[in-house]
Design an enzyme around this catalytic site. Structure first.
Site, PDB file in Angstrom:
ATOM      1  N   ASP A  95       9.479 -14.308  31.527  1.00 59.27           N
ATOM      2  CA  ASP A  95       9.746 -14.467  30.098  1.00 59.27           C
ATOM      3  C   ASP A  95       8.668 -15.330  29.455  1.00 59.27           C
ATOM      4  O   ASP A  95       8.481 -16.488  29.827  1.00 59.27           O
ATOM      5  CB  ASP A  95      11.116 -15.122  29.895  1.00 59.27           C
ATOM      6  CG  ASP A  95      11.466 -15.275  28.424  1.00 59.27           C
ATOM      7  OD1 ASP A  95      12.128 -14.382  27.876  1.00 59.27           O
ATOM      8  OD2 ASP A  95      11.070 -16.302  27.826  1.00 59.27           O
ATOM      9  N   TYR A 116       4.084 -19.411  22.861  1.00 63.47           N
ATOM     10  CA  TYR A 116       3.860 -20.257  24.034  1.00 63.47           C
ATOM     11  C   TYR A 116       2.370 -20.424  24.341  1.00 63.47           C
ATOM     12  O   TYR A 116       1.987 -21.343  25.061  1.00 63.47           O
ATOM     13  CB  TYR A 116       4.545 -19.682  25.284  1.00 63.47           C
ATOM     14  CG  TYR A 116       6.052 -19.573  25.228  1.00 63.47           C
ATOM     15  CD1 TYR A 116       6.789 -20.150  24.195  1.00 63.47           C
ATOM     16  CD2 TYR A 116       6.747 -18.885  26.216  1.00 63.47           C
ATOM     17  CE1 TYR A 116       8.167 -20.028  24.146  1.00 63.47           C
ATOM     18  CE2 TYR A 116       8.134 -18.763  26.179  1.00 63.47           C
ATOM     19  CZ  TYR A 116       8.835 -19.332  25.136  1.00 63.47           C
ATOM     20  OH  TYR A 116      10.198 -19.201  25.092  1.00 63.47           O
ATOM     21  N   LYS A 168       7.688 -12.201  22.924  1.00 61.39           N
ATOM     22  CA  LYS A 168       8.416 -12.333  21.658  1.00 61.39           C
ATOM     23  C   LYS A 168       7.485 -12.429  20.455  1.00 61.39           C
ATOM     24  O   LYS A 168       6.389 -12.977  20.543  1.00 61.39           O
ATOM     25  CB  LYS A 168       9.311 -13.590  21.701  1.00 61.39           C
ATOM     26  CG  LYS A 168      10.163 -13.706  22.950  1.00 61.39           C
ATOM     27  CD  LYS A 168      10.993 -14.989  22.961  1.00 61.39           C
ATOM     28  CE  LYS A 168      11.565 -15.260  24.339  1.00 61.39           C
ATOM     29  NZ  LYS A 168      10.597 -15.940  25.231  1.00 61.39           N
ATOM     30  N   HIS A 188      11.647 -13.548  17.942  1.00 56.24           N
ATOM     31  CA  HIS A 188      11.897 -14.870  18.530  1.00 56.24           C
ATOM     32  C   HIS A 188      12.941 -15.678  17.743  1.00 56.24           C
ATOM     33  O   HIS A 188      13.797 -16.332  18.332  1.00 56.24           O
ATOM     34  CB  HIS A 188      10.575 -15.641  18.602  1.00 56.24           C
ATOM     35  CG  HIS A 188      10.547 -16.703  19.640  1.00 56.24           C
ATOM     36  ND1 HIS A 188       9.403 -17.096  20.291  1.00 56.24           N
ATOM     37  CD2 HIS A 188      11.527 -17.473  20.170  1.00 56.24           C
ATOM     38  CE1 HIS A 188       9.669 -18.054  21.159  1.00 56.24           C
ATOM     39  NE2 HIS A 188      10.956 -18.307  21.094  1.00 56.24           N
TER      40      HIS A 188
END
Length: 280
Positions: free
Chosen positions: A43, A48, A73, A106
């Site tokens: 994931d 990120y 996402k 997200h």
């Protein structure tokens, strides 16, 4: 690894590997280590900043792409039809793959950040439905959507989200939202499963862990999957990576489950979809 069937006919591993904050070489090594320990669900997310590292970690593992389940996402500041298409292609390129197994919005748009939040979410969803039809995404879903956001999406969606990834851990597990998602045949996935570390030192959890000869982390993760919720613990420590996937050689009793269900609030992130970018 046990798998959960989704509403689109695909299956997702019940336990996966979260990569939040796993960047650069550390990210590559942690992903490679996770795959070596039996994880196949990975994931990540555009925000990120580690999609390249995750992609490199998959390559370094030597395991074929088809055996890996990749989730990424769409960030909440990039909602909209055209923007979703562009951002998806960026993620695909960074991960260095031909398709994504699961693509999520997200966070939903909200009235503080979009003139028409319903349209922003709906336009992104329409783009995702098209990408799925083209075979570039296997499953589409959402993250951090409350019932009101899902209901607004249902007004224009032709495909029901396969998953809603939400904050779910002992001390904050959003029972009403989970019940609503399950009623709509939307699978629930847990982020922050260890309550940002607040579970450690909890006497109830320690007693249950001692009774099963397991760690507090394992008890919490087992509690989550016994709620039929997918879980994606994150770690960069080899010992923890190995421990977090070893959840299938014990079972929590009904009494254990109820004790954990009724723990007082702890570890809540403070993040709510209608309040971003401000924490409460």
């Amino acid at each position: 690894m046990k798998k959960l069937s989704l509403n689109d006919g695909t299956k997702i591993p019940l336990v996966g590997f979260g990569t939040y904050k796993c960047t650069e070489q550390e990210g590559i090594e942690s992903v490679r280590s996770a795959i070596a320990n039996g994880y196949s669900l990975l994931d990540t997310a555009a925000i990120y900043g580690n999609e390249k590292a995750v992609g490199k970690g998959i390559k370094a593992s030597g395991v074929s792409r088809e055996e890996i389940y990749i989730t990424t996402k769409l960030w909440r500041e990039n909602l909209g039809y055209e923007s979703t298409k562009k951002e998806f292609e960026k993620s695909l390129k960074k991960l260095d793959v031909d398709y994504i197994d699961l693509y999520l919005i997200h966070w939903p748009a909200n009235a503080k950040n979009y003139d028409n939040w319903q349209k922003a979410n709906a336009d992104s969803w329409r783009a995702m439905e098209e990408l799925q039809a083209e075979g570039k995404i296997k499953s589409i879903g959402v993250s951090n959507f409350f019932q009101e956001h899902l209901e607004a999406l249902f007004e224009t969606a032709t495909i029901i989200p396969a998953i809603n990834q939400i904050e779910f851990h002992p001390g904050y597990w959003q029972q009403e939202l989970v019940a609503y998602c399950k009623k709509q045949n939307i699978a629930v996935e847990s982020w922050s499963p260890l309550a940002r570390g607040k579970i450690f030192g909890n006497e109830v959890l320690e007693a249950i862990a001692k009774r099963h000869n397991k760690s507090v982390s394992q008890v919490c993760l087992r509690w989550i999957i016994q709620h039929d919720v997918i879980v994606i613990p994150k770690s960069t420590t080899p010992k923890r990576i190995e421990e977090n996937i070893n959840l299938f050689d014990f079972e929590l009793s009904t009494e254990d489950m109820e004790l954990i269900n009724t723990l007082p609030e702890m570890g809540f992130s403070g993040e709510l979809p209608n309040n971003w970018p401000d924490l409460i």
